[in-house]
Design a protein around this motif. Structure first.
Motif, PDB file in Angstrom:
ATOM      1  N   SER A 114       0.820  -1.212   0.000  1.00 24.11           N
ATOM      2  CA  SER A 114       0.000   0.000   0.000  1.00 24.11           C
ATOM      3  C   SER A 114       0.855   1.264   0.000  1.00 24.11           C
ATOM      4  O   SER A 114       2.062   1.223   0.260  1.00 24.11           O
ATOM      5  N   ASP A 115       0.216   2.394  -0.257  1.00 30.50           N
ATOM      6  CA  ASP A 115       0.866   3.700  -0.120  1.00 30.50           C
ATOM      7  C   ASP A 115       0.638   4.280   1.271  1.00 30.50           C
ATOM      8  O   ASP A 115       1.066   5.385   1.563  1.00 30.50           O
ATOM      9  N   VAL A 116      -0.043   3.517   2.119  1.00 29.32           N
ATOM     10  CA  VAL A 116      -0.238   3.906   3.511  1.00 29.32           C
ATOM     11  C   VAL A 116       0.801   3.185   4.359  1.00 29.32           C
ATOM     12  O   VAL A 116       1.068   2.000   4.145  1.00 29.32           O
ATOM     13  N   VAL A 117       1.402   3.893   5.296  1.00 27.57           N
ATOM     14  CA  VAL A 117       2.394   3.284   6.167  1.00 27.57           C
ATOM     15  C   VAL A 117       1.901   3.292   7.608  1.00 27.57           C
ATOM     16  O   VAL A 117       1.127   4.169   8.013  1.00 27.57           O
ATOM     17  N   ASP A 118       2.356   2.330   8.375  1.00 26.60           N
ATOM     18  CA  ASP A 118       2.003   2.232   9.782  1.00 26.60           C
ATOM     19  C   ASP A 118       2.762   3.293  10.570  1.00 26.60           C
ATOM     20  O   ASP A 118       3.587   4.028  10.023  1.00 26.60           O
ATOM     21  N   SER A 119       2.527   3.350  11.866  1.00 22.56           N
ATOM     22  CA  SER A 119       3.136   4.380  12.698  1.00 22.56           C
ATOM     23  C   SER A 119       4.653   4.313  12.723  1.00 22.56           C
ATOM     24  O   SER A 119       5.324   5.320  12.958  1.00 22.56           O
ATOM     25  N   ASP A 120       5.230   3.129  12.446  1.00 22.75           N
ATOM     26  CA  ASP A 120       6.686   3.014  12.411  1.00 22.75           C
ATOM     27  C   ASP A 120       7.245   3.116  11.006  1.00 22.75           C
ATOM     28  O   ASP A 120       8.437   2.900  10.779  1.00 22.75           O
ATOM     29  N   GLY A 121       6.390   3.450  10.041  1.00 17.85           N
ATOM     30  CA  GLY A 121       6.839   3.640   8.668  1.00 17.85           C
ATOM     31  C   GLY A 121       6.799   2.398   7.805  1.00 17.85           C
ATOM     32  O   GLY A 121       7.187   2.446   6.638  1.00 17.85           O
ATOM     33  N   THR A 122       6.323   1.286   8.346  1.00 18.32           N
ATOM     34  CA  THR A 122       6.220   0.054   7.568  1.00 18.32           C
ATOM     35  C   THR A 122       4.980   0.113   6.680  1.00 18.32           C
ATOM     36  O   THR A 122       3.883   0.390   7.168  1.00 18.32           O
ATOM     37  N   PRO A 123       5.134  -0.149   5.382  1.00 15.03           N
ATOM     38  CA  PRO A 123       3.965  -0.105   4.494  1.00 15.03           C
ATOM     39  C   PRO A 123       2.912  -1.136   4.892  1.00 15.03           C
ATOM     40  O   PRO A 123       3.233  -2.245   5.309  1.00 15.03           O
ATOM     41  N   MET A 124       1.683  -0.751   4.740  1.00 13.62           N
ATOM     42  CA  MET A 124       0.586  -1.686   4.907  1.00 13.62           C
ATOM     43  C   MET A 124       0.411  -2.447   3.588  1.00 13.62           C
ATOM     44  O   MET A 124       1.071  -2.141   2.587  1.00 13.62           O
ATOM     45  N   ILE A 125      -0.483  -3.417   3.592  1.00 16.04           N
ATOM     46  CA  ILE A 125      -0.708  -4.204   2.385  1.00 16.04           C
ATOM     47  C   ILE A 125      -2.211  -4.338   2.137  1.00 16.04           C
ATOM     48  O   ILE A 125      -3.017  -4.219   3.056  1.00 16.04           O
ATOM     49  N   ILE A 126      -2.557  -4.573   0.873  1.00 19.23           N
ATOM     50  CA  ILE A 126      -3.937  -4.824   0.486  1.00 19.23           C
ATOM     51  C   ILE A 126      -4.004  -6.251  -0.034  1.00 19.23           C
ATOM     52  O   ILE A 126      -3.208  -6.643  -0.897  1.00 19.23           O
ATOM     53  N   HIS A 127      -4.941  -7.023   0.500  1.00 21.32           N
ATOM     54  CA  HIS A 127      -5.008  -8.442   0.148  1.00 21.32           C
ATOM     55  C   HIS A 127      -6.356  -9.015   0.555  1.00 21.32           C
ATOM     56  O   HIS A 127      -7.177  -8.342   1.171  1.00 21.32           O
ATOM     57  N   ASN A 128      -6.556 -10.284   0.203  1.00 19.61           N
ATOM     58  CA  ASN A 128      -7.713 -11.050   0.657  1.00 19.61           C
ATOM     59  C   ASN A 128      -7.175 -12.328   1.285  1.00 19.61           C
ATOM     60  O   ASN A 128      -6.724 -13.231   0.585  1.00 19.61           O
ATOM     61  N   ILE A 129      -7.207 -12.386   2.590  1.00 20.73           N
ATOM     62  CA  ILE A 129      -6.675 -13.558   3.285  1.00 20.73           C
ATOM     63  C   ILE A 129      -7.760 -14.315   4.042  1.00 20.73           C
ATOM     64  O   ILE A 129      -7.466 -15.230   4.797  1.00 20.73           O
ATOM     65  N   GLY A 130      -9.021 -13.942   3.815  1.00 21.31           N
ATOM     66  CA  GLY A 130     -10.060 -14.703   4.475  1.00 21.31           C
ATOM     67  C   GLY A 130     -11.413 -14.045   4.541  1.00 21.31           C
ATOM     68  O   GLY A 130     -12.430 -14.716   4.607  1.00 21.31           O
ATOM     69  N   SER A 131     -11.464 -12.731   4.510  1.00 18.69           N
ATOM     70  CA  SER A 131     -12.746 -12.033   4.686  1.00 18.69           C
ATOM     71  C   SER A 131     -12.937 -10.930   3.658  1.00 18.69           C
ATOM     72  O   SER A 131     -13.529  -9.888   3.954  1.00 18.69           O
ATOM     73  N   GLY A 132     -12.414 -11.148   2.474  1.00 17.94           N
ATOM     74  CA  GLY A 132     -12.535 -10.127   1.444  1.00 17.94           C
ATOM     75  C   GLY A 132     -11.324  -9.214   1.401  1.00 17.94           C
ATOM     76  O   GLY A 132     -10.371  -9.358   2.171  1.00 17.94           O
ATOM     77  N   ALA A 133     -11.351  -8.269   0.492  1.00 18.57           N
ATOM     78  CA  ALA A 133     -10.233  -7.345   0.309  1.00 18.57           C
ATOM     79  C   ALA A 133     -10.131  -6.403   1.500  1.00 18.57           C
ATOM     80  O   ALA A 133     -11.125  -5.775   1.891  1.00 18.57           O
ATOM     81  N   ARG A 134      -8.917  -6.308   2.055  1.00 22.00           N
ATOM     82  CA  ARG A 134      -8.682  -5.449   3.211  1.00 22.00           C
ATOM     83  C   ARG A 134      -7.314  -4.787   3.111  1.00 22.00           C
ATOM     84  O   ARG A 134      -6.421  -5.291   2.449  1.00 22.00           O
ATOM     85  N   GLU A 135      -7.158  -3.686   3.828  1.00 19.17           N
ATOM     86  CA  GLU A 135      -5.888  -2.982   3.928  1.00 19.17           C
ATOM     87  C   GLU A 135      -5.427  -3.107   5.376  1.00 19.17           C
ATOM     88  O   GLU A 135      -6.098  -2.611   6.289  1.00 19.17           O
ATOM     89  N   GLU A 136      -4.273  -3.757   5.573  1.00 25.46           N
ATOM     90  CA  GLU A 136      -3.850  -4.112   6.919  1.00 25.46           C
ATOM     91  C   GLU A 136      -2.342  -3.964   7.088  1.00 25.46           C
ATOM     92  O   GLU A 136      -1.584  -3.994   6.120  1.00 25.46           O
ATOM     93  N   ALA A 137      -1.911  -3.860   8.325  1.00 24.07           N
ATOM     94  CA  ALA A 137      -0.491  -3.771   8.663  1.00 24.07           C
ATOM     95  C   ALA A 137       0.054  -5.172   8.916  1.00 24.07           C
ATOM     96  O   ALA A 137       0.228  -5.589  10.059  1.00 24.07           O
ATOM     97  N   ARG A 138       0.356  -5.900   7.816  1.00 26.31           N
ATOM     98  CA  ARG A 138       0.771  -7.298   7.968  1.00 26.31           C
ATOM     99  C   ARG A 138       1.921  -7.665   7.027  1.00 26.31           C
ATOM    100  O   ARG A 138       2.146  -8.833   6.750  1.00 26.31           O
ATOM    101  N   LEU A 139       2.669  -6.679   6.548  1.00 28.87           N
ATOM    102  CA  LEU A 139       3.702  -6.949   5.556  1.00 28.87           C
ATOM    103  C   LEU A 139       4.695  -8.006   6.006  1.00 28.87           C
ATOM    104  O   LEU A 139       5.042  -8.910   5.238  1.00 28.87           O
TER     105      LEU A 139
END
Length: 202
Positions: free
Chosen positions: A164-189
């Motif tokens: 993603s172009d969104v980063v977490d509070s420590d600067g780590t990029p978030m990701i967009i994916h579908n891992i079980g409940s549809g498309a989501r944007e999450e901090a799980r890189l």
């Protein structure tokens, strides 16, 4: 039958725990928004199910209903919308010409335009053959908006995500994916072991 189809696709339907979109409240958005990210983000709220069922598709530009899909469908739809890249066609054509170069995990003897592009190992093979591969690191600054990242879930299940172009509070990029409940944007890189890092070049 459904269980075997589940194994054929990218995985993660049973993994719904973890970061949620509420975590974006502490995230920030850097400059330089990727059109791939935008195309992936439009799927959030529309793709609400994880459904690995085998479906016959039209060719080219085939797709299942936007309300459902798996991790690969997020990538397929994003590249098609943002870059006019049809992974169904690219994978099918390359597999027809170079079938021996692709994984033999599923015991197929010929390409299948309905499913081949929806399998993470096949996408990894195509991306490498197209020269899209980048080093896999644990440095957050190496991952740019629109990059594609593969990983292994639960020790053996392949999964793919869009940076993603969104980063977490420590600067780590978030990701967009579908891992079980549809498309989501999450901090799980870096939550799962990374197996591939790719940057689209048309």
């Amino acid at each position: 039958m459904l269980r075997s189809i589940y194994v054929l696709l990218c995985f993660g339907a049973f993994i719904t725990a973890g970061c949620s979109q509420e975590q974006k409240t502490a995230a920030t958005k850097p400059s330089g928004v990727s059109e791939i990210v935008n195309a992936a983000r439009t799927q959030i709220g529309k793709t609400v199910e994880y459904d690995p069922a085998y479906v016959g598709l039209k060719y080219p530009n085939g797709d299942i209903d936007i309300s459902k899909g798996v991790c690969t469908d997020v990538v397929i739809r994003a590249l098609r919308k943002a870059r006019k890249i049809d992974l169904q066609k690219l994978v099918h054509e390359d597999m027809r010409a170079n079938f021996s170069k692709y994984p033999k995990i599923w015991g197929l003897r010929r390409p299948d335009k309905n499913i081949d592009h929806r399998r993470v190992p096949n996408l990894q093979t195509l991306f490498k053959r197209k020269g899209w591969s980048l080093p896999v690191t644990k440095k957050k600054e190496d991952y740019k908006p629109g990059d594609l990242v593969t990983c292994t879930v639960a020790g053996r299940l392949p999964h793919i995500m869009i940076v993603s172009d969104v980063v977490d509070s420590d600067g780590t990029p978030m990701i967009i994916h579908n891992i079980g409940s549809g498309a989501r944007e999450e901090a799980r890189l870096f939550e799962f072991p990374l197996t591939g890092h790719y940057r689209v070049r048309k």
